[in-house]
Write a protein that holds these residues in place. Structure first.
Motif, PDB file in Angstrom:
ATOM      1  N   THR A   1     -20.297  -2.556   1.021  1.00  0.00           N
ATOM      2  CA  THR A   1     -19.981  -3.029   2.347  1.00  0.00           C
ATOM      3  C   THR A   1     -20.480  -4.762   2.074  1.00  0.00           C
ATOM      4  OG1 THR A   1     -20.703  -1.013   3.521  1.00  0.00           O
ATOM      5  CG2 THR A   1     -21.007  -3.432   4.817  1.00  0.00           C
ATOM      6  N   THR A   2     -21.552  -4.996   1.449  1.00  0.00           N
ATOM      7  CA  THR A   2     -21.751  -6.188   1.025  1.00  0.00           C
ATOM      8  C   THR A   2     -20.784  -7.146   0.389  1.00  0.00           C
ATOM      9  OG1 THR A   2     -24.324  -5.859   1.269  1.00  0.00           O
ATOM     10  CG2 THR A   2     -23.634  -8.179   0.252  1.00  0.00           C
TER      11      THR A   2
ATOM     12  N   SER B   1     -17.807  -6.224   0.103  1.00  0.00           N
ATOM     13  CA  SER B   1     -16.650  -6.370   0.974  1.00  0.00           C
ATOM     14  C   SER B   1     -16.636  -7.538   1.807  1.00  0.00           C
ATOM     15  CB  SER B   1     -16.276  -5.091   1.820  1.00  0.00           C
ATOM     16  OG  SER B   1     -15.111  -5.202   2.444  1.00  0.00           O
ATOM     17  N   LYS B   2     -17.786  -8.035   2.422  1.00  0.00           N
ATOM     18  CA  LYS B   2     -17.820  -9.055   3.311  1.00  0.00           C
ATOM     19  C   LYS B   2     -17.790 -10.315   2.366  1.00  0.00           C
ATOM     20  CE  LYS B   2     -18.913 -11.544   6.785  1.00  0.00           C
ATOM     21  NZ  LYS B   2     -17.999 -11.297   7.900  1.00  0.00           N
ATOM     22  N   GLY B   3     -18.430 -10.516   1.105  1.00  0.00           N
ATOM     23  CA  GLY B   3     -18.305 -11.528   0.183  1.00  0.00           C
ATOM     24  C   GLY B   3     -16.770 -11.799   0.052  1.00  0.00           C
ATOM     25  N   LEU B   4     -16.017 -10.677  -0.348  1.00  0.00           N
ATOM     26  CA  LEU B   4     -14.476 -10.643  -0.814  1.00  0.00           C
ATOM     27  C   LEU B   4     -13.779 -11.327   0.255  1.00  0.00           C
ATOM     28  CD1 LEU B   4     -13.286  -9.830  -3.607  1.00  0.00           C
ATOM     29  CD2 LEU B   4     -12.756  -7.758  -2.392  1.00  0.00           C
ATOM     30  N   SER B   5     -13.975 -10.880   1.606  1.00  0.00           N
ATOM     31  CA  SER B   5     -13.368 -11.528   2.743  1.00  0.00           C
ATOM     32  C   SER B   5     -13.563 -12.814   3.020  1.00  0.00           C
ATOM     33  CB  SER B   5     -13.947 -10.667   4.049  1.00  0.00           C
ATOM     34  OG  SER B   5     -14.947 -10.957   4.324  1.00  0.00           O
ATOM     35  N   ASN B   6     -14.817 -13.425   2.672  1.00  0.00           N
ATOM     36  CA  ASN B   6     -14.790 -14.673   2.935  1.00  0.00           C
ATOM     37  C   ASN B   6     -14.282 -15.427   2.062  1.00  0.00           C
ATOM     38  OD1 ASN B   6     -17.018 -14.308   5.034  1.00  0.00           O
ATOM     39  ND2 ASN B   6     -18.396 -14.471   3.601  1.00  0.00           N
ATOM     40  N   GLU B   7     -14.162 -15.200   0.832  1.00  0.00           N
ATOM     41  CA  GLU B   7     -13.398 -15.754  -0.325  1.00  0.00           C
ATOM     42  C   GLU B   7     -11.990 -15.659  -0.335  1.00  0.00           C
ATOM     43  OE1 GLU B   7     -14.687 -14.955  -4.274  1.00  0.00           O
ATOM     44  OE2 GLU B   7     -12.918 -15.811  -5.287  1.00  0.00           O
ATOM     45  N   PHE B   8     -11.335 -14.652   0.107  1.00  0.00           N
ATOM     46  CA  PHE B   8      -9.727 -14.436   0.043  1.00  0.00           C
ATOM     47  C   PHE B   8      -9.159 -14.544   1.285  1.00  0.00           C
ATOM     48  CE2 PHE B   8     -11.131 -12.766  -3.993  1.00  0.00           C
ATOM     49  CZ  PHE B   8     -10.283 -13.378  -4.771  1.00  0.00           C
ATOM     50  N   ALA B   9      -9.722 -14.743   2.643  1.00  0.00           N
ATOM     51  CA  ALA B   9      -8.992 -14.656   3.837  1.00  0.00           C
ATOM     52  C   ALA B   9      -8.271 -15.926   4.013  1.00  0.00           C
ATOM     53  CB  ALA B   9     -10.261 -14.828   4.914  1.00  0.00           C
ATOM     54  N   PRO B  10      -8.855 -17.148   3.229  1.00  0.00           N
ATOM     55  CA  PRO B  10      -8.152 -18.565   3.277  1.00  0.00           C
ATOM     56  C   PRO B  10      -6.993 -18.369   2.409  1.00  0.00           C
ATOM     57  CG  PRO B  10     -10.401 -19.098   2.961  1.00  0.00           C
ATOM     58  CD  PRO B  10     -10.299 -17.434   2.905  1.00  0.00           C
TER      59      PRO B  10
ATOM     60  N   GLY C   1     -13.530  -9.257   7.195  1.00  0.00           N
ATOM     61  CA  GLY C   1     -14.987  -9.241   6.862  1.00  0.00           C
ATOM     62  C   GLY C   1     -15.813  -8.446   7.944  1.00  0.00           C
ATOM     63  N   SER C   2     -15.085  -7.465   8.587  1.00  0.00           N
ATOM     64  CA  SER C   2     -15.768  -6.610   9.696  1.00  0.00           C
ATOM     65  C   SER C   2     -16.093  -5.073   8.993  1.00  0.00           C
ATOM     66  CB  SER C   2     -14.809  -6.379  10.941  1.00  0.00           C
ATOM     67  OG  SER C   2     -14.972  -7.680  11.692  1.00  0.00           O
ATOM     68  N   GLU C   3     -17.132  -4.279   9.646  1.00  0.00           N
ATOM     69  CA  GLU C   3     -17.249  -2.932   9.237  1.00  0.00           C
ATOM     70  C   GLU C   3     -16.901  -2.182  10.509  1.00  0.00           C
ATOM     71  OE1 GLU C   3     -19.780  -1.160   6.177  1.00  0.00           O
ATOM     72  OE2 GLU C   3     -21.016  -0.847   8.077  1.00  0.00           O
ATOM     73  N   TYR C   4     -15.874  -1.308  10.591  1.00  0.00           N
ATOM     74  CA  TYR C   4     -15.935  -0.349  11.606  1.00  0.00           C
ATOM     75  C   TYR C   4     -16.614   0.764  11.415  1.00  0.00           C
ATOM     76  CZ  TYR C   4     -13.163  -3.576  14.210  1.00  0.00           C
ATOM     77  OH  TYR C   4     -12.469  -4.710  14.592  1.00  0.00           O
ATOM     78  N   VAL C   5     -17.841   1.342  12.245  1.00  0.00           N
ATOM     79  CA  VAL C   5     -18.209   2.521  12.248  1.00  0.00           C
ATOM     80  C   VAL C   5     -17.531   3.551  13.044  1.00  0.00           C
ATOM     81  CG1 VAL C   5     -20.389   3.528  12.877  1.00  0.00           C
ATOM     82  CG2 VAL C   5     -20.465   1.426  11.804  1.00  0.00           C
ATOM     83  N   ILE C   6     -17.355   4.705  12.283  1.00  0.00           N
ATOM     84  CA  ILE C   6     -16.533   5.993  13.139  1.00  0.00           C
ATOM     85  C   ILE C   6     -17.550   7.128  12.994  1.00  0.00           C
ATOM     86  CG2 ILE C   6     -14.860   6.072  11.177  1.00  0.00           C
ATOM     87  CD1 ILE C   6     -13.094   7.032  13.068  1.00  0.00           C
ATOM     88  N   ASP C   7     -18.325   7.122  13.917  1.00  0.00           N
ATOM     89  CA  ASP C   7     -19.486   8.393  13.684  1.00  0.00           C
ATOM     90  C   ASP C   7     -19.897   9.172  14.841  1.00  0.00           C
ATOM     91  OD1 ASP C   7     -20.866   6.539  14.987  1.00  0.00           O
ATOM     92  OD2 ASP C   7     -22.595   6.384  13.670  1.00  0.00           O
TER      93      ASP C   7
END
Ligand SMILES: NC(=O)c1ccc[n+]([C@@H]2O[C@H](COP(=O)([O-])OP(=O)(O)OC[C@H]3O[C@@H](n4cnc5c(N)ncnc54)[C@H](OP(=O)(O)O)[C@@H]3O)[C@@H](O)[C@H]2O)c1
Length: 263
Positions: free
Chosen positions: A164-165, A167-176, A250-256
């Motif tokens: 999860t962490t 994934s967040k870092g990757l989202s910051n880097e690659f969204a631009p 950069g989000s996490e969706y919980v489905i529980d």
């Protein structure tokens, strides 16, 4: 933007979904292919009668660098590029007995299965997405990343937290660069493997209902009253893979069903 019809919303899209012969991976494969995507999927074993229109199945172990190489070649050969990457493979085979029962090998296995397999595929496939400045990556984590069950799955929980962490870092880097990266964190999902576990527990619990209740109790209960279904996770994955979620990154969706009791 009109969402009037998204029956064929993945027409022309090329997707790699790992672990697509069972459980959530299979449901995601069917959901994307059913809406027009050409899908490549992988597993270590090839089921004899696996035949889904628009779906290519390749034998590859994603915990091994050779498996990644096989899949990257298959992406080039069978898809000719990639728009959507869904890293579904994960799980735990560590023994019970608490933290001290886990050896060096158990830790490496859990990290390979739940973190490094995704990292390897992302590293190899991101350059294709960057070239076209468009793409979607989804990682399948777990609610255990914030609700660790230490008796038998502490290394799994820790590996999912790292996923999860990461994934967040990757989202910051690659969204631009035009690439969205998000995470799905399922709670208890009633896959075929879960059904087999319920069958086994039913022999001592007395009935299927009692076995299911026992499993839900082990999580502290599910307020919604039942486990999720693979198809429900696939619906969330389809939404996150589609342009309908264009600004979600950069989000996490919980489905529980409400299993995690805190905000
Ligand atoms: N089920 C749950 O309640 C639950 C809850 C939270 C999170 N999750 C997460 O959700 C994801 C999917 O779980 P699931 O329960 O749907 O899985 P599953 O039913 O056990 O299916 C796993 C799929 O992945 C393939 N696979 C397993 N290991 C592989 C490997 N090393 N290389 C390539 N393919 C592999 C399997 O085929 P082969 O065995 O033939 O390789 C199968 O197609 C996992 O990341 C899991 O950690 C599950």
């Amino acid at each position: 933007m009109s969402y009037a019809s998204y029956e064929n919303e993945f027409q022309g899209k090329r997707a790699l979904v790992t672990g697509g012969t069972q459980g959530m991976g299979l449901a995601i494969v069917k959901r994307l292919a059913g809406a027009g995507a050409t899908v490549l999927t992988s597993a270590r074993n090839i089921p004899p009668n696996y035949n889904i229109p628009n779906v290519h199945l390749v034998q590859a172990d994603v915990t091994k660098p050779e498996g990644t190489a096989t899949l990257v070649e298959a992406v080039k050969e069978k898809l000719g590029g990639i728009d959507i990457l869904i890293n579904t493979v994960g799980g735990s085979s560590a023994p019970s007995g608490g933290a001290l029962a886990l050896t060096e090998d158990h830790w490496l296995e859990e990290l390979n299965m739940n973190l490094l397999g995704s990292v390897r595929l992302d590293r190899n496939l991101l350059p294709f997405m960057v070239e076209y400045r468009k793409g979607v990556i989804i990682h399948v984590s777990s609610i255990q990343r914030s609700l660790p069950l230490y008796e038998s799955t502490l290394a799994y929980a820790a590996a999912k937290a790292a996923l999860t962490t990461y994934s967040k870092g990757l989202s910051n880097e690659f969204a631009p660069k035009g690439i969205r990266v998000n995470t799905i964190a399922p709670g208890f999902i009633q896959t075929e493997a879960a059904n087999r576990l319920i069958d086994r527990l039913a022999t001592t619990a007395g009935s299927h209902e009692a076995a299911l209740e026992q499993l839900m109790d082990s999580l502290g209960g599910i307020p919604y009253g039942r486990p999720g279904l693979p198809e429900e996770v696939a619906e969330l994955a389809a939404f996150l893979a589609s342009d309908r979620s264009a600004s979600i990154n950069g989000s996490e969706y919980v489905i529980d069903g409400g299993t995690i009791p805190t905000v």
